[in-house]
Design a protein around this motif. Structure first.
Motif: not given
Length: 108
Positions: A4-8
């Protein structure tokens, strides 16, 4: 949390690149000096990913997403059982097959 952090971060980076490109087109800056200065800018106000509060928020987001996926899966299983209308025997067989992953019974 990492996915999720990578996507954000990817979304934020794409937005930043789009803004920089628009700014460069407005100014008409084609020289490499302006591009190098734009690359050296700060992280764009992104939070510290090692912060406990950010980690807790990421975990909460993941748990909400997993819960939604589980509820959707259960709803699909119920709809399938109702569509089959095979009675309690078919429902029990479907649940048993779901639990053992469809592996053959070696005791038979």
């Amino acid at each position: 949390a990492t996915k999720l952090q990578a996507m954000q971060r990817g979304k934020a980076a794409r937005a930043e690149v789009a803004a920089l490109r628009a700014e460069m087109e407005e100014v008409g800056a084609d020289d490499e000096g302006a591009a190098a200065a734009a690359e050296e800018e700060d992280d764009g106000g992104l939070p510290d990913l090692n912060d406990a509060e950010v980690e807790a928020a990421a975990i909460k987001i993941q748990s909400v997403q997993r819960g939604k996926a589980a509820r959707d899966e259960v709803a699909a299983m119920r709809a399938e059982m109702e569509a089959n209308a095979g009675g309690a025997g078919a429902a029990a067989a479907a649940v048993e097959e779901e639990q053992d992953g469809g592996l053959p019974d070696l005791n038979d």
